[in-house]
Motif scaffolding. Structure first.
Motif, PDB file in Angstrom:
ATOM      1  N   ARG A  50       1.213  -6.757  -1.509  1.00  0.00           N
ATOM      2  CA  ARG A  50       1.442  -5.561  -2.319  1.00  0.00           C
ATOM      3  C   ARG A  50       1.026  -5.782  -3.774  1.00  0.00           C
ATOM      4  O   ARG A  50       0.591  -4.849  -4.445  1.00  0.00           O
ATOM      5  CB  ARG A  50       2.904  -5.137  -2.243  1.00  0.00           C
ATOM      6  CG  ARG A  50       3.192  -4.333  -0.985  1.00  0.00           C
ATOM      7  CD  ARG A  50       4.563  -3.711  -1.013  1.00  0.00           C
ATOM      8  NE  ARG A  50       5.437  -4.538  -0.185  1.00  0.00           N
ATOM      9  CZ  ARG A  50       6.612  -5.005  -0.549  1.00  0.00           C
ATOM     10  NH1 ARG A  50       7.109  -4.713  -1.713  1.00  0.00           N
ATOM     11  NH2 ARG A  50       7.323  -5.754   0.251  1.00  0.00           N
ATOM     12  N   SER A  51       1.136  -7.018  -4.267  1.00  0.00           N
ATOM     13  CA  SER A  51       0.770  -7.285  -5.662  1.00  0.00           C
ATOM     14  C   SER A  51      -0.742  -7.213  -5.879  1.00  0.00           C
ATOM     15  O   SER A  51      -1.195  -7.099  -7.007  1.00  0.00           O
ATOM     16  CB  SER A  51       1.293  -8.651  -6.097  1.00  0.00           C
ATOM     17  OG  SER A  51       0.549  -9.682  -5.499  1.00  0.00           O
ATOM     18  N   LEU A  52      -1.523  -7.284  -4.804  1.00  0.00           N
ATOM     19  CA  LEU A  52      -2.972  -7.222  -4.915  1.00  0.00           C
ATOM     20  C   LEU A  52      -3.508  -5.791  -4.850  1.00  0.00           C
ATOM     21  O   LEU A  52      -4.706  -5.572  -4.942  1.00  0.00           O
ATOM     22  CB  LEU A  52      -3.621  -8.054  -3.801  1.00  0.00           C
ATOM     23  CG  LEU A  52      -3.365  -9.551  -3.881  1.00  0.00           C
ATOM     24  CD1 LEU A  52      -3.900 -10.241  -2.637  1.00  0.00           C
ATOM     25  CD2 LEU A  52      -3.980 -10.142  -5.123  1.00  0.00           C
ATOM     26  N   LYS A  53      -2.634  -4.822  -4.704  1.00  0.00           N
ATOM     27  CA  LYS A  53      -3.062  -3.422  -4.631  1.00  0.00           C
ATOM     28  C   LYS A  53      -3.812  -3.061  -5.908  1.00  0.00           C
ATOM     29  O   LYS A  53      -3.359  -3.350  -7.010  1.00  0.00           O
ATOM     30  CB  LYS A  53      -1.864  -2.503  -4.451  1.00  0.00           C
ATOM     31  CG  LYS A  53      -2.247  -1.081  -4.204  1.00  0.00           C
ATOM     32  CD  LYS A  53      -1.049  -0.244  -3.881  1.00  0.00           C
ATOM     33  CE  LYS A  53      -1.529   1.169  -3.583  1.00  0.00           C
ATOM     34  NZ  LYS A  53      -0.466   1.999  -3.108  1.00  0.00           N
ATOM     35  N   GLY A  54      -4.962  -2.477  -5.737  1.00  0.00           N
ATOM     36  CA  GLY A  54      -5.807  -2.132  -6.870  1.00  0.00           C
ATOM     37  C   GLY A  54      -6.875  -3.183  -7.138  1.00  0.00           C
ATOM     38  O   GLY A  54      -7.880  -2.899  -7.755  1.00  0.00           O
ATOM     39  N   ILE A  55      -6.658  -4.401  -6.662  1.00  0.00           N
ATOM     40  CA  ILE A  55      -7.639  -5.472  -6.813  1.00  0.00           C
ATOM     41  C   ILE A  55      -8.514  -5.547  -5.574  1.00  0.00           C
ATOM     42  O   ILE A  55      -9.725  -5.743  -5.664  1.00  0.00           O
ATOM     43  CB  ILE A  55      -6.935  -6.827  -7.049  1.00  0.00           C
ATOM     44  CG1 ILE A  55      -6.138  -6.780  -8.345  1.00  0.00           C
ATOM     45  CG2 ILE A  55      -7.931  -7.970  -7.069  1.00  0.00           C
ATOM     46  CD1 ILE A  55      -5.239  -7.965  -8.568  1.00  0.00           C
ATOM     47  N   LEU A  56      -7.889  -5.358  -4.418  1.00  0.00           N
ATOM     48  CA  LEU A  56      -8.615  -5.406  -3.152  1.00  0.00           C
ATOM     49  C   LEU A  56      -9.322  -4.079  -2.890  1.00  0.00           C
ATOM     50  O   LEU A  56      -8.887  -3.040  -3.378  1.00  0.00           O
ATOM     51  CB  LEU A  56      -7.639  -5.664  -2.002  1.00  0.00           C
ATOM     52  CG  LEU A  56      -6.942  -7.015  -2.000  1.00  0.00           C
ATOM     53  CD1 LEU A  56      -5.877  -7.036  -0.917  1.00  0.00           C
ATOM     54  CD2 LEU A  56      -7.944  -8.116  -1.761  1.00  0.00           C
ATOM     55  N   PRO A  57     -10.391  -4.115  -2.087  1.00  0.00           N
ATOM     56  CA  PRO A  57     -11.009  -2.854  -1.683  1.00  0.00           C
ATOM     57  C   PRO A  57      -9.985  -1.980  -0.951  1.00  0.00           C
ATOM     58  O   PRO A  57      -9.110  -2.487  -0.253  1.00  0.00           O
ATOM     59  CB  PRO A  57     -12.126  -3.294  -0.726  1.00  0.00           C
ATOM     60  CG  PRO A  57     -12.385  -4.720  -1.070  1.00  0.00           C
ATOM     61  CD  PRO A  57     -11.094  -5.275  -1.571  1.00  0.00           C
ATOM     62  N   GLU A  58     -10.093  -0.667  -1.108  1.00  0.00           N
ATOM     63  CA  GLU A  58      -9.096   0.252  -0.554  1.00  0.00           C
ATOM     64  C   GLU A  58      -9.074   0.292   0.971  1.00  0.00           C
ATOM     65  O   GLU A  58      -8.073   0.669   1.553  1.00  0.00           O
ATOM     66  CB  GLU A  58      -9.311   1.656  -1.107  1.00  0.00           C
ATOM     67  CG  GLU A  58      -8.954   1.741  -2.573  1.00  0.00           C
ATOM     68  CD  GLU A  58      -8.991   3.153  -3.090  1.00  0.00           C
ATOM     69  OE1 GLU A  58      -8.858   4.087  -2.281  1.00  0.00           O
ATOM     70  OE2 GLU A  58      -9.144   3.304  -4.295  1.00  0.00           O
ATOM     71  N   ASP A  59     -10.176  -0.104   1.627  1.00  0.00           N
ATOM     72  CA  ASP A  59     -10.196  -0.031   3.090  1.00  0.00           C
ATOM     73  C   ASP A  59      -9.467  -1.202   3.745  1.00  0.00           C
ATOM     74  O   ASP A  59      -9.271  -1.216   4.938  1.00  0.00           O
ATOM     75  CB  ASP A  59     -11.632   0.072   3.611  1.00  0.00           C
ATOM     76  CG  ASP A  59     -12.487  -1.120   3.204  1.00  0.00           C
ATOM     77  OD1 ASP A  59     -12.148  -1.789   2.225  1.00  0.00           O
ATOM     78  OD2 ASP A  59     -13.498  -1.367   3.887  1.00  0.00           O
ATOM     79  N   ILE A  60      -9.037  -2.179   2.976  1.00  0.00           N
ATOM     80  CA  ILE A  60      -8.282  -3.310   3.522  1.00  0.00           C
ATOM     81  C   ILE A  60      -6.809  -2.948   3.507  1.00  0.00           C
ATOM     82  O   ILE A  60      -6.238  -2.651   2.455  1.00  0.00           O
ATOM     83  CB  ILE A  60      -8.539  -4.598   2.713  1.00  0.00           C
ATOM     84  CG1 ILE A  60      -9.995  -4.998   2.892  1.00  0.00           C
ATOM     85  CG2 ILE A  60      -7.601  -5.701   3.152  1.00  0.00           C
ATOM     86  CD1 ILE A  60     -10.377  -6.253   2.172  1.00  0.00           C
ATOM     87  N   THR A  61      -6.188  -2.961   4.686  1.00  0.00           N
ATOM     88  CA  THR A  61      -4.803  -2.522   4.793  1.00  0.00           C
ATOM     89  C   THR A  61      -3.858  -3.577   5.353  1.00  0.00           C
ATOM     90  O   THR A  61      -2.690  -3.303   5.539  1.00  0.00           O
ATOM     91  CB  THR A  61      -4.709  -1.273   5.680  1.00  0.00           C
ATOM     92  OG1 THR A  61      -5.240  -1.587   6.968  1.00  0.00           O
ATOM     93  CG2 THR A  61      -5.461  -0.118   5.064  1.00  0.00           C
ATOM     94  N   SER A  62      -4.355  -4.785   5.634  1.00  0.00           N
ATOM     95  CA  SER A  62      -3.463  -5.796   6.191  1.00  0.00           C
ATOM     96  C   SER A  62      -3.872  -7.193   5.729  1.00  0.00           C
ATOM     97  O   SER A  62      -4.993  -7.416   5.275  1.00  0.00           O
ATOM     98  CB  SER A  62      -3.466  -5.749   7.717  1.00  0.00           C
ATOM     99  OG  SER A  62      -4.693  -6.250   8.215  1.00  0.00           O
ATOM    100  N   LEU A  63      -2.952  -8.123   5.865  1.00  0.00           N
ATOM    101  CA  LEU A  63      -3.233  -9.516   5.520  1.00  0.00           C
ATOM    102  C   LEU A  63      -4.311 -10.093   6.419  1.00  0.00           C
ATOM    103  O   LEU A  63      -5.124 -10.905   5.988  1.00  0.00           O
ATOM    104  CB  LEU A  63      -1.948 -10.339   5.631  1.00  0.00           C
ATOM    105  CG  LEU A  63      -0.853  -9.987   4.633  1.00  0.00           C
ATOM    106  CD1 LEU A  63       0.433 -10.721   4.979  1.00  0.00           C
ATOM    107  CD2 LEU A  63      -1.277 -10.321   3.230  1.00  0.00           C
ATOM    108  N   HIS A  64      -4.333  -9.654   7.663  1.00  0.00           N
ATOM    109  CA  HIS A  64      -5.339 -10.126   8.614  1.00  0.00           C
ATOM    110  C   HIS A  64      -6.747  -9.726   8.150  1.00  0.00           C
ATOM    111  O   HIS A  64      -7.689 -10.513   8.243  1.00  0.00           O
ATOM    112  CB  HIS A  64      -5.037  -9.562  10.005  1.00  0.00           C
ATOM    113  CG  HIS A  64      -5.959 -10.051  11.067  1.00  0.00           C
ATOM    114  ND1 HIS A  64      -5.926 -11.347  11.529  1.00  0.00           N
ATOM    115  CD2 HIS A  64      -6.938  -9.426  11.748  1.00  0.00           C
ATOM    116  CE1 HIS A  64      -6.855 -11.492  12.455  1.00  0.00           C
ATOM    117  NE2 HIS A  64      -7.484 -10.338  12.601  1.00  0.00           N
TER     118      HIS A  64
END
Length: 75
Positions: A50-64
């Motif tokens: 959750r802390s990486l929200k906004g840093i990761l691409p938006e289409d990534i929704t899981s740790l996997h």
């Protein structure tokens, strides 16, 4: 639901708190102040994700998906 416990109580009932940490974090207090928080590894991973929200691409929704993206990049 967070659990708050004194350091003395935590030491006396360590096995109880270790078995229940998967339900909720255990906040350990000393002199009325939180000095440590015991969390399960899964909760810790979720907090990090959750802390990486906004840093990761938006289409990534899981740790996997994060793991797979990194593996693809470096292999």
């Amino acid at each position: 639901m967070n659990c708050y416990v004194t350091a003395t109580e935590f030491k006396q009932n360590l096995s109880h708190y270790l078995s229940n940490v998967s339900d909720s974090p255990v906040h350990i207090t000393k002199n009325g102040k939180v000095v440590a928080v015991l969390v399960s590894p899964e909760i810790k991973k979720e907090i990090a994700f959750r802390s990486l929200k906004g840093i990761l691409p938006e289409d990534i929704t899981s740790l996997h998906e994060i793991r797979n993206e990194r593996l693809e990049k470096y292999l």
